[in-house]
Design an enzyme around this catalytic site. Sequence first.
Site, PDB file in Angstrom:
ATOM      1  N   VAL A  61       7.737  16.376 -19.350  1.00  0.00           N
ATOM      2  CA  VAL A  61       7.886  15.691 -20.730  1.00  0.00           C
ATOM      3  C   VAL A  61       7.547  16.895 -21.696  1.00  0.00           C
ATOM      4  CG1 VAL A  61       7.357  14.247 -22.473  1.00  0.00           C
ATOM      5  CG2 VAL A  61       7.718  13.398 -20.318  1.00  0.00           C
ATOM      6  N   ARG A 108       0.296  -4.607  -4.685  1.00  0.00           N
ATOM      7  CA  ARG A 108       0.061  -6.126  -5.779  1.00  0.00           C
ATOM      8  C   ARG A 108       0.980  -7.010  -4.852  1.00  0.00           C
ATOM      9  NH1 ARG A 108      -1.660  -5.951 -10.726  1.00  0.00           N
ATOM     10  NH2 ARG A 108      -1.696  -3.706 -10.883  1.00  0.00           N
ATOM     11  N   GLY A 128       4.635   3.174  13.160  1.00  0.00           N
ATOM     12  CA  GLY A 128       5.205   2.645  14.519  1.00  0.00           C
ATOM     13  C   GLY A 128       4.071   1.383  14.747  1.00  0.00           C
ATOM     14  N   THR A 156       4.682   4.044 -10.183  1.00  0.00           N
ATOM     15  CA  THR A 156       3.703   3.062  -9.791  1.00  0.00           C
ATOM     16  C   THR A 156       3.655   3.166  -8.317  1.00  0.00           C
ATOM     17  OG1 THR A 156       3.236   0.908  -9.344  1.00  0.00           O
ATOM     18  CG2 THR A 156       5.383   1.361  -9.958  1.00  0.00           C
ATOM     19  N   ILE A 157       2.527   3.229  -7.622  1.00  0.00           N
ATOM     20  CA  ILE A 157       2.390   3.404  -5.977  1.00  0.00           C
ATOM     21  C   ILE A 157       3.182   1.973  -5.466  1.00  0.00           C
ATOM     22  CG2 ILE A 157       0.727   4.854  -6.111  1.00  0.00           C
ATOM     23  CD1 ILE A 157      -1.051   2.260  -4.985  1.00  0.00           C
ATOM     24  N   ASP A 158       3.283   0.942  -6.243  1.00  0.00           N
ATOM     25  CA  ASP A 158       3.712  -0.311  -5.583  1.00  0.00           C
ATOM     26  C   ASP A 158       5.100  -0.139  -5.465  1.00  0.00           C
ATOM     27  OD1 ASP A 158       1.049  -1.142  -5.955  1.00  0.00           O
ATOM     28  OD2 ASP A 158       1.733  -2.077  -8.150  1.00  0.00           O
ATOM     29  N   MET A 199      -2.282  -1.268  -0.505  1.00  0.00           N
ATOM     30  CA  MET A 199      -2.081  -1.958  -1.918  1.00  0.00           C
ATOM     31  C   MET A 199      -0.546  -2.206  -2.023  1.00  0.00           C
ATOM     32  SD  MET A 199      -4.483   0.071  -4.533  1.00  0.00           S
ATOM     33  CE  MET A 199      -6.121  -0.590  -5.007  1.00  0.00           C
ATOM     34  N   VAL A 211      -8.211   4.413  -2.222  1.00  0.00           N
ATOM     35  CA  VAL A 211      -7.925   5.365  -1.348  1.00  0.00           C
ATOM     36  C   VAL A 211      -6.553   6.159  -1.597  1.00  0.00           C
ATOM     37  CG1 VAL A 211      -7.820   6.530   1.057  1.00  0.00           C
ATOM     38  CG2 VAL A 211      -9.945   5.499   0.192  1.00  0.00           C
ATOM     39  N   GLN A 212      -5.507   4.950  -1.609  1.00  0.00           N
ATOM     40  CA  GLN A 212      -4.337   5.508  -1.534  1.00  0.00           C
ATOM     41  C   GLN A 212      -3.826   6.111  -2.970  1.00  0.00           C
ATOM     42  OE1 GLN A 212      -2.009   1.628   0.158  1.00  0.00           O
ATOM     43  NE2 GLN A 212      -4.190   1.186  -0.423  1.00  0.00           N
TER      44      GLN A 212
HETATM   45  O1  F6P Z   1      -0.388  -1.298  -9.462  1.00  0.00           O
HETATM   46  C1  F6P Z   1      -1.077  -0.239  -8.802  1.00  0.00           C
HETATM   47  C2  F6P Z   1      -2.181  -0.766  -7.872  1.00  0.00           C
HETATM   48  O2  F6P Z   1      -3.066   0.316  -7.229  1.00  0.00           O
HETATM   49  C3  F6P Z   1      -1.792  -2.142  -7.339  1.00  0.00           C
HETATM   50  O3  F6P Z   1      -1.518  -1.603  -6.017  1.00  0.00           O
HETATM   51  C4  F6P Z   1      -3.454  -2.723  -6.937  1.00  0.00           C
HETATM   52  O4  F6P Z   1      -3.120  -4.145  -6.860  1.00  0.00           O
HETATM   53  C5  F6P Z   1      -3.924  -2.514  -8.395  1.00  0.00           C
HETATM   54  O5  F6P Z   1      -3.035  -1.334  -8.925  1.00  0.00           O
HETATM   55  C6  F6P Z   1      -5.287  -2.397  -8.447  1.00  0.00           C
HETATM   56  O6  F6P Z   1      -5.559  -2.479  -9.919  1.00  0.00           O
HETATM   57  P1  F6P Z   1      -6.955  -1.528 -10.472  1.00  0.00           P
HETATM   58  O7  F6P Z   1      -6.978  -0.305 -10.085  1.00  0.00           O
HETATM   59  O8  F6P Z   1      -6.991  -2.042 -11.899  1.00  0.00           O
HETATM   60  O9  F6P Z   1      -8.136  -2.241  -9.718  1.00  0.00           O
END
Ligand code: F6P
Length: 323
Positions: free
Chosen positions: A23, A171, A185, A125-127, A169, A254-255
């Site tokens: 950006v 959500r 696997g 977002t990692i989700d 994770m 950790v992720q």
């Molecule tokens: O949205 C990203 C995330 O890591 C979700 O996978 C997880 O449920 C949530 O955030 C955890 O939130 P916080 O870091 O506020 O505990």
Amino acid sequence: MQRIAVLTSGGDAPGMNAAIRAVVRTGIAAGIEVYGVRNGYAGLIADEMIYLDRRDVGNIMQLGGTFLGSARCPEFMTIEGRQRALDHLAARGIEALVVIGGNGSQTGSYELSQMGYPVVGVASTIDNDLEGSDITIGVDTAINVALEAIDRLKVTAASHRRAFLVEVMGRKCGYVALMAGIAGGAEMVVIPEREMSPEQVAHQIKAAYDRGKNHAMVVVAEGAVNNAKKLIDYFAANPGATGFSPRATILGHVQRGALPTASDRLLASRLGEGAVRALLDGKSGVLVGIRDDQIVTTPLAEIVGKQKPLDLRLFDLAQMMAQ
Ligand code: F6P
């Protein structure tokens, strides 16, 4: 357009730094001054902004997290909080905002754009649960972290004839679990999109045991009703239900902290550039994402409050591969 700001919001995602860098450098290349907002929307309300030069975003692309800081900010959900943010932006002559974040953060972008302020969101977002983008910044790295854990746990599982539940994770979305399960696997994947009872999970693990497997890896999404805690409690109350000696590992945050993969850095660079280009094209109230390898914009009104559906053919693939 002469001056814009960028912020990162919600859960940090590996690749956010690369997006900020893109950006800033795209903005400067187009003759625009770019300000960085500290700590997401909270920094907007508290008027914490810094001018960012090319050099300020050097040597950050390889780092996880976000050097600007991030936050979850309930105050921004109020009209008073948003108005305070708009007042600070106006006082600084900042004409538009780029918001790098996930679902909750893009709801904030939408609310701000509804108040007449130009905002462009960047899918991060990692989700990977955001509508408007095939893939989001951070999820590739998160899957790789989960995968490394699965690979390591499998060594112990096979050595001890154990079943391991690995909770990841995501959500309410099972994407990370499903992808890590296929790539790792796993004998089973438990996700919110295909809920299973503890009896069904036990039955499937037992079937793997009966087929002669010396271990079982079960990847569980945190959003599943029967998450790792519930499943391990059931197995403790029903010894022998799986054939194996079960253990559970909850990966949690950790992720989120790993060094971003090449894929996340590339995606973040493209989306960050795309956000500035969108503003230069006069777009606002949109999310910048990627579809079929093309950078696209989708009106925020079409994505807020929604969750991108999972391609359940991949669940069928995971099941078939586990046989
Ligand atoms: O949205 C990203 C995330 O890591 C979700 O996978 C997880 O449920 C949530 O955030 C955890 O939130 P916080 O870091 O506020 O505990």
